[in-house]
Design an enzyme around this catalytic site. Sequence first.
Site, PDB file in Angstrom:
ATOM      1  N   CYS A  42       0.803  -1.149   0.083  1.00  0.00           N
ATOM      2  CA  CYS A  42       0.063   0.070  -0.175  1.00  0.00           C
ATOM      3  C   CYS A  42       0.794   1.127  -0.027  1.00  0.00           C
ATOM      4  CB  CYS A  42      -0.873  -0.044   1.249  1.00  0.00           C
ATOM      5  SG  CYS A  42      -1.605   1.497   1.684  1.00  0.00           S
ATOM      6  N   CYS A  47      -1.411   1.802  -2.991  1.00  0.00           N
ATOM      7  CA  CYS A  47      -2.307   2.757  -2.903  1.00  0.00           C
ATOM      8  C   CYS A  47      -1.723   4.229  -2.892  1.00  0.00           C
ATOM      9  CB  CYS A  47      -3.170   2.657  -1.544  1.00  0.00           C
ATOM     10  SG  CYS A  47      -3.334   0.777  -1.336  1.00  0.00           S
ATOM     11  N   LYS A  50       0.223   5.456  -6.048  1.00  0.00           N
ATOM     12  CA  LYS A  50      -0.699   5.406  -7.092  1.00  0.00           C
ATOM     13  C   LYS A  50      -1.825   6.710  -6.838  1.00  0.00           C
ATOM     14  CE  LYS A  50      -4.779   4.160  -6.155  1.00  0.00           C
ATOM     15  NZ  LYS A  50      -5.272   3.079  -6.146  1.00  0.00           N
ATOM     16  N   ALA A 114      12.128 -13.858   6.828  1.00  0.00           N
ATOM     17  CA  ALA A 114      11.672 -14.866   8.014  1.00  0.00           C
ATOM     18  C   ALA A 114      11.101 -16.095   7.263  1.00  0.00           C
ATOM     19  CB  ALA A 114      10.845 -14.283   9.280  1.00  0.00           C
ATOM     20  N   GLY A 175      -8.054  -5.786 -17.129  1.00  0.00           N
ATOM     21  CA  GLY A 175      -8.939  -4.975 -17.120  1.00  0.00           C
ATOM     22  C   GLY A 175      -9.610  -4.858 -15.683  1.00  0.00           C
ATOM     23  N   TYR A 177      -8.901  -3.371 -11.372  1.00  0.00           N
ATOM     24  CA  TYR A 177      -8.334  -2.191 -10.769  1.00  0.00           C
ATOM     25  C   TYR A 177      -7.360  -1.544 -11.210  1.00  0.00           C
ATOM     26  CZ  TYR A 177     -11.189  -2.846  -6.469  1.00  0.00           C
ATOM     27  OH  TYR A 177     -12.220  -3.051  -5.455  1.00  0.00           O
ATOM     28  N   ILE A 178      -5.993  -2.265 -11.159  1.00  0.00           N
ATOM     29  CA  ILE A 178      -4.673  -1.646 -11.454  1.00  0.00           C
ATOM     30  C   ILE A 178      -4.791  -1.302 -12.979  1.00  0.00           C
ATOM     31  CG2 ILE A 178      -2.475  -2.121 -11.518  1.00  0.00           C
ATOM     32  CD1 ILE A 178      -2.724  -4.034  -8.949  1.00  0.00           C
ATOM     33  N   GLU A 181      -6.798   1.868 -13.532  1.00  0.00           N
ATOM     34  CA  GLU A 181      -6.218   3.040 -12.740  1.00  0.00           C
ATOM     35  C   GLU A 181      -5.118   3.533 -13.357  1.00  0.00           C
ATOM     36  OE1 GLU A 181      -5.849   1.785  -8.607  1.00  0.00           O
ATOM     37  OE2 GLU A 181      -7.922   2.388  -8.359  1.00  0.00           O
ATOM     38  N   ARG A 198      -9.212  -8.927 -21.903  1.00  0.00           N
ATOM     39  CA  ARG A 198      -9.873 -10.182 -22.794  1.00  0.00           C
ATOM     40  C   ARG A 198     -11.317 -10.422 -22.732  1.00  0.00           C
ATOM     41  NH1 ARG A 198      -7.115 -14.871 -18.490  1.00  0.00           N
ATOM     42  NH2 ARG A 198      -8.583 -13.966 -16.599  1.00  0.00           N
ATOM     43  N   ARG A 204     -14.688  -6.539 -14.393  1.00  0.00           N
ATOM     44  CA  ARG A 204     -15.782  -7.577 -14.194  1.00  0.00           C
ATOM     45  C   ARG A 204     -15.878  -7.640 -12.762  1.00  0.00           C
ATOM     46  NH1 ARG A 204     -14.713 -12.894 -13.044  1.00  0.00           N
ATOM     47  NH2 ARG A 204     -12.375 -12.856 -13.274  1.00  0.00           N
ATOM     48  N   GLY A 287      -3.467  -9.289 -12.381  1.00  0.00           N
ATOM     49  CA  GLY A 287      -3.861  -9.840 -11.020  1.00  0.00           C
ATOM     50  C   GLY A 287      -2.628 -10.156 -10.370  1.00  0.00           C
ATOM     51  N   HIS A 460     -27.246  21.342  -1.975  1.00  0.00           N
ATOM     52  CA  HIS A 460     -27.467  21.750  -3.057  1.00  0.00           C
ATOM     53  C   HIS A 460     -26.436  22.997  -3.347  1.00  0.00           C
ATOM     54  CE1 HIS A 460     -29.413  22.642  -7.129  1.00  0.00           C
ATOM     55  NE2 HIS A 460     -29.348  23.867  -6.646  1.00  0.00           N
ATOM     56  N   GLU A 465     -26.311  14.981  -4.460  1.00  0.00           N
ATOM     57  CA  GLU A 465     -27.484  15.141  -4.141  1.00  0.00           C
ATOM     58  C   GLU A 465     -28.563  14.228  -4.925  1.00  0.00           C
ATOM     59  OE1 GLU A 465     -29.716  18.915  -5.148  1.00  0.00           O
ATOM     60  OE2 GLU A 465     -27.576  19.449  -6.115  1.00  0.00           O
TER      61      GLU A 465
HETATM   62  P1  NDP Z   1      -7.690  -7.828 -10.364  1.00  0.00           P
HETATM   63  O1  NDP Z   1      -7.872  -9.313 -10.375  1.00  0.00           O
HETATM   64  O2  NDP Z   1      -8.662  -7.151 -10.353  1.00  0.00           O
HETATM   65  O3  NDP Z   1      -7.815  -7.698 -12.378  1.00  0.00           O
HETATM   66  C1  NDP Z   1      -6.927  -8.611 -13.063  1.00  0.00           C
HETATM   67  C2  NDP Z   1      -7.203  -8.320 -14.701  1.00  0.00           C
HETATM   68  O4  NDP Z   1      -6.352  -9.112 -15.439  1.00  0.00           O
HETATM   69  C3  NDP Z   1      -8.768  -8.830 -14.877  1.00  0.00           C
HETATM   70  O5  NDP Z   1      -9.134  -8.018 -15.734  1.00  0.00           O
HETATM   71  C4  NDP Z   1      -8.312 -10.341 -15.707  1.00  0.00           C
HETATM   72  O6  NDP Z   1      -9.120 -10.518 -16.631  1.00  0.00           O
HETATM   73  C5  NDP Z   1      -6.922  -9.965 -16.129  1.00  0.00           C
HETATM   74  N1  NDP Z   1      -6.071 -11.405 -16.282  1.00  0.00           N
HETATM   75  C6  NDP Z   1      -6.080 -12.071 -15.485  1.00  0.00           C
HETATM   76  N2  NDP Z   1      -5.060 -12.979 -16.177  1.00  0.00           N
HETATM   77  C7  NDP Z   1      -4.832 -12.795 -17.328  1.00  0.00           C
HETATM   78  C8  NDP Z   1      -4.242 -13.077 -18.293  1.00  0.00           C
HETATM   79  N3  NDP Z   1      -3.633 -14.372 -18.475  1.00  0.00           N
HETATM   80  N4  NDP Z   1      -4.374 -12.520 -19.685  1.00  0.00           N
HETATM   81  C9  NDP Z   1      -4.919 -11.538 -19.720  1.00  0.00           C
HETATM   82  N5  NDP Z   1      -5.645 -10.965 -18.655  1.00  0.00           N
HETATM   83  C10 NDP Z   1      -5.560 -11.500 -17.512  1.00  0.00           C
HETATM   84  O7  NDP Z   1      -6.235  -7.566 -10.302  1.00  0.00           O
HETATM   85  P2  NDP Z   1      -5.397  -6.373 -10.191  1.00  0.00           P
HETATM   86  O8  NDP Z   1      -4.304  -6.739 -10.499  1.00  0.00           O
HETATM   87  O9  NDP Z   1      -6.057  -5.061 -11.130  1.00  0.00           O
HETATM   88  O10 NDP Z   1      -5.585  -5.787  -8.807  1.00  0.00           O
HETATM   89  C11 NDP Z   1      -5.326  -6.890  -7.685  1.00  0.00           C
HETATM   90  C12 NDP Z   1      -6.241  -6.406  -6.638  1.00  0.00           C
HETATM   91  O11 NDP Z   1      -5.623  -5.248  -5.901  1.00  0.00           O
HETATM   92  C13 NDP Z   1      -7.428  -6.083  -7.022  1.00  0.00           C
HETATM   93  O12 NDP Z   1      -8.459  -7.129  -6.863  1.00  0.00           O
HETATM   94  C14 NDP Z   1      -8.028  -5.342  -5.636  1.00  0.00           C
HETATM   95  O13 NDP Z   1      -8.420  -6.266  -4.400  1.00  0.00           O
HETATM   96  C15 NDP Z   1      -6.743  -4.678  -5.183  1.00  0.00           C
HETATM   97  N6  NDP Z   1      -6.603  -3.156  -5.673  1.00  0.00           N
HETATM   98  C16 NDP Z   1      -7.595  -2.198  -5.317  1.00  0.00           C
HETATM   99  C17 NDP Z   1      -7.436  -1.116  -5.558  1.00  0.00           C
HETATM  100  C18 NDP Z   1      -8.364   0.096  -4.940  1.00  0.00           C
HETATM  101  O14 NDP Z   1      -9.043  -0.241  -3.995  1.00  0.00           O
HETATM  102  N7  NDP Z   1      -8.529   1.206  -5.679  1.00  0.00           N
HETATM  103  C19 NDP Z   1      -6.395  -0.437  -6.583  1.00  0.00           C
HETATM  104  C20 NDP Z   1      -5.447  -1.499  -7.198  1.00  0.00           C
HETATM  105  C21 NDP Z   1      -5.532  -2.749  -6.676  1.00  0.00           C
HETATM  106  P3  NDP Z   1     -10.593 -11.370 -15.965  1.00  0.00           P
HETATM  107  O15 NDP Z   1     -11.601 -10.277 -15.475  1.00  0.00           O
HETATM  108  O16 NDP Z   1     -10.996 -11.902 -17.391  1.00  0.00           O
HETATM  109  O17 NDP Z   1     -10.461 -12.413 -15.116  1.00  0.00           O
END
Ligand code: NDP
Length: 477
Positions: A42, A47, A50, A114, A175, A177-178, A181, A198, A204, A287, A460, A465
Amino acid sequence: MEFDYDLFVIGGGSGGVRAARVSAAIGAKVALAEDSRLGGTCVIRGCVPKKLMVFASSYREGFNDARAYGWDVGEAEFDWPTFSGKLRSELDRLESVYRRLLESSNVDIHDQRARLKDAHTVVLADGTEKTARHILVATGGHPQRPDVPNAHLGMVSDDVFLMERLPKSILIVGGGYIACEFACILNGLGVEVTQFYRGAQILRGFDDEARGLVAEMMHEQGIDLHLGTNIVDMAPASAEHVTAPTDMGMPPEAGHAVTGKGDGGPIWVKATNGSEHVFDAVLFATGRMPNSRDLGLEDIGVEIGRRGQIIVDEYSQTGVPSIFAIGDVTNRVNLTPVAIREGMAFAETVFGGTPTPVDHELIPSAVFTQPELGTVGLTEEEAREQEEVEIYCTSFRPMRQAFAGRSDRVLMKLVVSKETRRVLGCHIVAPEAGEMIQLAGIAVKMGATKEDFDRTVAVHPTMAEELVTMKAPVRVA
Ligand code: NDP
């Protein structure tokens, strides 16, 4: 048996540090080991940096809007080295704050890795062994690259903060969060951003209408978002690749490569649809995986799940009674405030004498895209599976952006149970939606009904609102 410590925490991120401090405050003798920087994902590579990048990138629109509001701001130029130098100093400062907090709580800090030797013993990298009545694993997670040839050429999120120069163009794969963003951040900083996702729609798991609007806004801002598209191959771009224009009409220029991690010159990429492209950099945001490997966990009987997560019960306890785990390494809800909650609940359970399960229901969260997406509770799609619902939704051009001539739209949406009238979900796409959803989250967590929202007088003129002025459902489903 006499132990060196009441508690040994492995991992100095948000969860581990909080658990260590709270346990020590209750009277436990505590040690913590961290082999990287205190503060964890973080603070050091997530976080915090970012969000500072979100702020930096938002000035581009700010300057444009300022002109529309009558300001003469001249030519505005962004200088990455100036920003990243300040960013590094700020992270150093925050890391030292974390160290001071632990020290002032009388937590012994071991700046090394550790591993577990047995249910009550950890071995440090220098060979020292320490015993503890309880061991807490809070080692977090790490970004994973997909299984693509030469995937090492691509950056992961950790590397973005270490770039010495901004790339001219970047492909972001993913697609979640990361991915979303960083697409908005880098686009705001002037990088040509292409994003491959994909699936059929980004983000999602979020409400369909909300994710649809975020995607539309990202597209409108100039992010070249390709849905149903993935990367299948990549390699260092050859001379032939870098002199031919890409099929996106962006003549790739050699010499714009990022330096630092991910460096290596322009990268040639092949997509699932057969198209070929050249980018200065590729970022995999595909991911994250729990950091559960090479800790000796399996050897002492701690169960690890299919995705590498440590299996724990509602008190964060593993099958080995002296060993607990919190945060991303347990892959429950991977958010900083959740890890902190889990750390506090652990301390209360183990040292405070009050067994405290962690409540993972109705967690508000925000995706810091531009505009932001704030969400709490069920999506319309989830709620409809469960019961009959009324959907209250409005989408409009906010005053501030409309005056500046922008076509941006925001969305305010409530998912309401037809039977109980409870607001089951609230979804906001708007600038500062993260701030708004924190407050709406209180009402939803309290079990507020639609009528409770209606009874609340509007503030307002604001965007939020609309949450208390939506009279008729747009649909009942
Ligand atoms: P996510 O799990 O949110 O997203 C991973 C993305 O990568 C999905 O779109 C997934 O597609 C895609 N993906 C996975 N494997 C492949 C592959 N082999 N080829 C192509 N695409 C692939 O992970 P993030 O890394 O974005 O974030 C991790 C976690 O960190 C989040 O789930 C969240 O909990 C936390 N986070 C929170 C934030 C916030 O609160 N603002 C900011 C950043 C991170 P598909 O949808 O099809 O599975």
